[in-house]
Structure formats: structure tokens, C-alpha cells
Design an enzyme around this catalytic site. Structure first.
Site, PDB file in Angstrom:
ATOM      1  N   GLY A  42     -17.400  -0.222  -1.335  1.00  0.00           N
ATOM      2  CA  GLY A  42     -18.262   0.946  -1.222  1.00  0.00           C
ATOM      3  C   GLY A  42     -19.626   0.813  -1.869  1.00  0.00           C
ATOM      4  O   GLY A  42     -20.549   1.566  -1.547  1.00  0.00           O
ATOM      5  N   PHE A  43     -19.781  -0.167  -2.750  1.00  0.00           N
ATOM      6  CA  PHE A  43     -21.026  -0.264  -3.503  1.00  0.00           C
ATOM      7  C   PHE A  43     -22.223  -0.579  -2.606  1.00  0.00           C
ATOM      8  O   PHE A  43     -23.338  -0.072  -2.822  1.00  0.00           O
ATOM      9  CB  PHE A  43     -20.908  -1.318  -4.600  1.00  0.00           C
ATOM     10  CG  PHE A  43     -22.062  -1.311  -5.561  1.00  0.00           C
ATOM     11  CD1 PHE A  43     -22.156  -0.328  -6.542  1.00  0.00           C
ATOM     12  CD2 PHE A  43     -23.071  -2.265  -5.483  1.00  0.00           C
ATOM     13  CE1 PHE A  43     -23.231  -0.303  -7.427  1.00  0.00           C
ATOM     14  CE2 PHE A  43     -24.137  -2.247  -6.357  1.00  0.00           C
ATOM     15  CZ  PHE A  43     -24.224  -1.265  -7.327  1.00  0.00           C
ATOM     16  N   TYR A  98       0.823  -1.205   0.000  1.00  0.00           N
ATOM     17  CA  TYR A  98       0.000   0.000   0.000  1.00  0.00           C
ATOM     18  C   TYR A  98       0.861   1.260   0.000  1.00  0.00           C
ATOM     19  O   TYR A  98       0.324   2.372   0.068  1.00  0.00           O
ATOM     20  CB  TYR A  98      -0.938   0.026   1.203  1.00  0.00           C
ATOM     21  CG  TYR A  98      -1.838  -1.176   1.331  1.00  0.00           C
ATOM     22  CD1 TYR A  98      -2.114  -1.994   0.229  1.00  0.00           C
ATOM     23  CD2 TYR A  98      -2.410  -1.522   2.553  1.00  0.00           C
ATOM     24  CE1 TYR A  98      -2.938  -3.108   0.357  1.00  0.00           C
ATOM     25  CE2 TYR A  98      -3.244  -2.631   2.676  1.00  0.00           C
ATOM     26  CZ  TYR A  98      -3.488  -3.428   1.582  1.00  0.00           C
ATOM     27  OH  TYR A  98      -4.291  -4.527   1.717  1.00  0.00           O
ATOM     28  N   GLY A 121     -18.294  -4.257  -0.339  1.00  0.00           N
ATOM     29  CA  GLY A 121     -18.246  -4.303  -1.800  1.00  0.00           C
ATOM     30  C   GLY A 121     -17.528  -3.114  -2.399  1.00  0.00           C
ATOM     31  O   GLY A 121     -17.987  -2.530  -3.385  1.00  0.00           O
TER      32      GLY A 121
END
Length: 326
Positions: free
Chosen positions: A206-207, A57, A204
Site C-alpha cells: 500500500g505504500f 489466510y 509495497g
């Protein structure tokens, strides 16, 4: 917040952790460092003691986590990961023992700590026997540099082989209402061997929060631009999933995100999801998901509702999917 035990070696974490990747990597522009520190410290103040980062990251991410938790380091669990060439996922895997050791030393330095609580192999390296990987981490544990061993996105057979050399405390893989593949082979093996499960992207990406629609425009550097499931067409087709979740949430006086997290926590007592966020209000909302108590009947209703839908779009493009579940 409720605590959960991952594995049979005594690793205790808050029921929800905080995935720190998105603070500086993968989802567009990195947040200001001081804002990132603020989010991590707010998470701790609200009961989270489990923070997830990785070499891949970027240096800034581990440094951010290390600085943020420094006032209460002994009270938290830091998880980080090794396993990519030069620390870059697009370079391919590198779990050679000498690289594992080098990454451990660099992570210790960046995290400003003398021990890594949970050290994951980020992806299985087809060129290095998993027994050698587990053996190297075992040596690091004996040297006091690592406490617990974890794996990420590994398949059932590889998990068994690694666990025979060194008990695996946790497996980290994607798992959510709209990505159920771990239920087929991985979850049964984890239960059999007594290994904890840490779902990443439990919302998900953010979904499942309902904040992303067909018309959402991602930054050019946002990883989701490359994911088939996030094409404009597929987002439109999958909106009915969020609508279902919203309907269930309204009945429970909760938000879709809280229901999605409550659903995960209701699956097994050894599951600890790590939703990430860059916003204080979303952090508080997510933490509220740990207080959502879904009965077996509630879970069945959710499962039955989602069983009647067809999710459009693959999770990953083919070249990334090839690195998963080995």
C-alpha cells in the site's frame, strides 16, 4: 485484459490478478463477507480471472473466494497454498506429504471446487526434501486434484531441484519498485527454466499508492505494525520514493499505483502481479495499471530515479526473513 502465460505447461492468467488475503487477514479487521464477494466479482467483471488465497489466510478466506467465484468457476484460475503446521504461519513449516494431501482436500472443500488450479508451497520446509514435495504435488496432478505447481519465496537452488521433479509453473514472491531482490538470482533462474513470476505486494503493501504517510495509524491487528519498513520514522524517510512516483505518474496522466504496476508488467511478459484491495475504487485504479504502456526509455527513467534513493527499513523482521529464499 491482456492474458499472460505462466510456465511452460499452459497456465494462462490475466495480466493482473487479485490478491485476496487482505479481505479477511493480516491488514486489520476483515471486511464483511458480502463486501468481499462484491470485490471479487467486480474484479472478474473488469477482466481479472486470477484469484490468490491460502490455507494460512484462514478458513474464511478460501471460503470467501470459493463462494465469490462459484458462478464463473470454470472461467477463472484459483491459486492457494500449503505448507504451515496447522495452517498457521507462526507454527512453522509442514510440507510432509501427508499434510500436503490433507491441505489439498480441505482447500478443495472450502473452495467448493473439484480441482485447485495452482497449488503453491507457501514456504520452503527445511525438514522435507523439496523433491518429496514436488513428487507429492505431481501425484495430486495425476489424480486430477491439482493442475499446476507453484512455489513461494523459494531460492534459486530449491527452485531448480523442484523443477527437476515437476515443472514449476509459477513462483510467488514479493517484488516491486521498492523491493528488487528477486532480480539478483531468482528472475534469471525463472527465465532460464521457463517459470512464471507472480509478485505479491506489488504496491509495497500500500505504500506506493501514496495513501500511507508518516502519520498513518494502522489497526492493532495490522501486519504492517511489525514490519521495520513501516515504522513511522522509515515511512517518513521513504516518502521521497512516493513523491518520485507521483511526479512520474503526473507526466503519464496516471496514479502512482498504476505506474508501479505498469513498471512490473514492463519487466517481463511472464510476470503477473496480484495487488490486493478492499475498495472498489482502488480495484478499478489498479486494473487501470494494466493499460499503462511504459517504453524501455520510461522504465529506465524510473529505474534511474529510484537508484538515486535509499530505502529505509528491512522488509521483514529477522524471524520472518529467515523463512524466505531457502
Amino acid at each position: 485484459m491482456e492474458k499472460r502465460i505462466l510456465g511452460t505447461q499452459g497456465l494462462e492468467v490475466s495480466a493482473l490478478g487479485l490478491g485476496c488475503m487482505g479481505l479477511s487477514f493480516a491488514y486489520g479487521t476483515a471486511v464483511d463477507k458480502q463486501h468481499g464477494i462484491k470485490i471479487i466479482r467486480e474484479a472478474y467483471e473488469q477482466g481479472i480471472n486470477f484469484f490468490d488465497t491460502a490455507e494460512a489466510y484462514g478458513i474464511a478466506n478460501e471460503e470467501l473466494v470459493g463462494e465469490a467465484v462459484s458462478p464463473f468457476r470454470k472461467d477463472v484460475v484459483i491459486a492457494t497454498k500449503f505448507g504451515f503446521k496447522g495452517g498457521q504461519a507462526f507454527n512453522g513449516q509442514d510440507s510432509r506429504p501427508e499434510n500436503i494431501r490433507a491441505v489439498a482436500e480441505e482447500s478443495l472443500r472450502r473452495l467448493k471446487t473439484d480441482v485447485i488450479d495452482l497449488f503453491y508451497q507457501h514456504r520452503v520446509d527445511q525438514n522435507i526434501p523439496i523433491e518429496d514435495v514436488a513428487g507429492t504435488v505431481k501425484d495430486l496432478i495425476q489424480e486430477g486434484k491439482v493442475k499446476y505447481f507453484g512455489m513461494s519465496e523459494a531460492g534459486a537452488e530449491t527452485i531448480r531441484k523442484a523443477n527437476a521433479v515437476l515443472p514449476v509453473s509459477a513462483l510467488q514472491s514479493e517484488y516491486s519498485i521498492w523491493w528488487r531482490e528477486p532480480e539478483l538470482e531468482v528472475l534469471p533462474v525463472l527465465e532460464e527454466l521457463g517459470i512464471g513470476f507472480v509478485p505479491f505486494s506489488p504496491l509495497g503493501r500500500g505504500f506506493l499508492t501514496g495513501a500511507i504517510t508518516q502519520n498513518t495509524k494502522f489497526e492493532s491487528t495490522d501486519f504492517r505494525n511489525s514490519l521495520p519498513r513501516f515504522s513511522e520514522e522509515n515511512r517518513s524517510a521513504n516518502q521521497k520514493l512516493v513523491d518520485l512516483l507521483s511526479a512520474i505518474a503526473s507526466q503519464k496522466q496516471a496514479t502512482p499505483a498504476q505506474i508501479a504496476l505498469g513498471w512490473l508488467l514492463a519487466q517481463k511478459p511472464w510476470i503477473a502481479p496480484i495487488p490486493g484491495t478492499t475498495k472498489s475504487n482502488r480495484l478499478t485504479e489498479n486494473i487501470g495499471g494494466a493499460s499503462i504502456n511504459l517504453s524501455a526509455e520510461d522504465v529506465k527513467k524510473i529505474d534511474d530515479a529510484f537508484a538515486q534513493t535509499t530505502i529505509q527499513g528491512d522488509r521483514y523482521p529477522a524471524h520472518i526473513q529467515q523463512t524466505v529464499g531457502k
